[in-house]
Scaffold this active site. Structure first.
Site, PDB file in Angstrom:
ATOM      1  N   GLU A 126      46.192 -35.132  30.183  1.00 35.42           N
ATOM      2  CA  GLU A 126      46.506 -35.097  31.617  1.00 35.42           C
ATOM      3  C   GLU A 126      45.990 -36.337  32.343  1.00 35.42           C
ATOM      4  OE1 GLU A 126      45.817 -31.400  33.666  1.00 35.42           O
ATOM      5  OE2 GLU A 126      46.239 -32.305  35.630  1.00 35.42           O
ATOM      6  N   ASP A 178      46.063 -22.115  34.540  1.00 29.92           N
ATOM      7  CA  ASP A 178      45.201 -21.602  35.607  1.00 29.92           C
ATOM      8  C   ASP A 178      45.541 -22.279  36.940  1.00 29.92           C
ATOM      9  OD1 ASP A 178      44.071 -24.033  34.975  1.00 29.92           O
ATOM     10  OD2 ASP A 178      42.029 -23.274  34.702  1.00 29.92           O
ATOM     11  N   ASP A 235      45.947 -20.259  29.641  1.00 26.90           N
ATOM     12  CA  ASP A 235      44.686 -20.946  29.926  1.00 26.90           C
ATOM     13  C   ASP A 235      43.532 -19.952  29.980  1.00 26.90           C
ATOM     14  OD1 ASP A 235      44.996 -23.690  30.181  1.00 26.90           O
ATOM     15  OD2 ASP A 235      45.531 -23.602  32.314  1.00 26.90           O
TER      16      ASP A 235
HETATM   17  O1  KIV Z   1      46.889 -25.095  34.642  1.00 29.52           O
HETATM   18  C1  KIV Z   1      47.871 -25.792  34.373  1.00 29.52           C
HETATM   19  O2  KIV Z   1      48.956 -25.634  34.924  1.00 29.52           O
HETATM   20  C2  KIV Z   1      47.694 -26.828  33.357  1.00 29.52           C
HETATM   21  C3  KIV Z   1      48.780 -27.857  33.262  1.00 29.52           C
HETATM   22  C4  KIV Z   1      48.688 -28.748  34.428  1.00 29.52           C
HETATM   23  C5  KIV Z   1      48.717 -28.588  31.988  1.00 29.52           C
HETATM   24  O3  KIV Z   1      46.725 -26.855  32.677  1.00 29.52           O
END
Ligand code: KIV
Length: 257
Positions: free
Chosen positions: A181, A44, A82
């Site tokens: 993260e 996301d 996501d």
């Molecule tokens: O949204 C995203 O790009 C992520 C990564 C930073 C793991 O969740």
């Protein structure tokens, strides 16, 4: 044969490091895939590419639209999408509905949800029972930016233990991998050693089973990058120069000839 969720666990057992990056469209996804990236995340963080300041405004329809384009560009990598903010946190049935839409409408193999608190663990347990592969995400969870900020998480003993326990609970719930993260290297290593499933680090040091970064960051397309990102090329500069050269040639009648 494309990469499977089970293969990631076998790679952890064999000590083969997992390479992951984010993608937001067909062209980038195709380039990542032919470059040998194992896991492509339609994160996301797409929000930044669309000009939003945080990941919060992204909708499920926007994620699905971009995930469909990514999926069309990928032949080999595992594609994970996501679920955006407030499309899975309200109820288990909301999480089931959103995850189901992603799998049915995009052809992606899995979804990623942020958080390892008890209600999220229950929701993930139900998704996994229903046959939906889920990747977890703990530590800095950008959908909670207004609560956590964007700084490193898990710095105190108590906060570190909470993240450690969340990761264990997510593994029990059946996630096939967990993104760690922006947490201390030592904590990420402890979690990685404790779990049977792979950890994919972003700003979590070199002790994880795999690494992920946001592709616009490594390509130097983002206006600013997080402190843990590495910029491998400066596409902002390259693109600006190419466009300026084109504009000059068009205005001066040099193109087309
Ligand atoms: O949204 C995203 O790009 C992520 C990564 C930073 C793991 O969740």
């Amino acid at each position: 044969m494309s990469v499977t969720t089970q293969q990631l666990t076998r790679w952890k057992q064999q000590g083969r490091t997992i390479v992951a990056l984010t993608a937001w469209d067909y062209t980038i996804a195709q380039l990542l895939d032919i470059s040998g990236v194992d896991l492509i995340l339609v994160g996301d963080s797409l929000a930044v590419i669309l000009g939003y300041e945080t990941t919060l405004p992204i909708t499920l329809d926007e994620m699905i639209h971009h995930a469909q384009a990514v999926r069309r560009g990928v032949k080999n990598a595992l594609v994970v999408v996501d679920l955006p903010f407030l499309t899975y946190q309200e109820t288990i049935s909301q999480a089931m509905h959103s995850a189901g839409r992603v799998l049915k409408e995009t052809g992606a193999q899995a979804v990623k949800l942020e958080g390892g608190y008890p209600a999220m663990v229950s929701a993930i347990t139900r998704l996994v029972e229903a046959g939906i592969p889920v990747m977890g995400h703990v530590g800095l969870t950008p959908q909670s930016i207004h609560q956590l900020g964007l700084g490193q998480q898990g710095k105190t003993q108590e906060a570190g233990e909470r993240i450690f326990n969340e990761a264990i609970a997510l593994e029990k719930a059946g996630v096939f991998a967990i993104v760690l993260e922006h947490i201390p290297t030592k904590l990420a290593l402890q979690i990685t050693q404790e779990l049977c499933i792979p950890t994919i680090g972003i700003g979590a040091g070199s002790g994880c089973d795999g690494q992920v970064l946001v592709t616009s960051d490594i390509l130097g397309l983002s206006e600013k990058q997080p402190p843990f990102a590495k910029v491998y090329t400066n596409l902002r500069e390259t693109i600006t120069k190419a466009v300026q050269d084109y504009a000059v040639e068009v205005r001066e009648g040099e193109f087309p000839k």
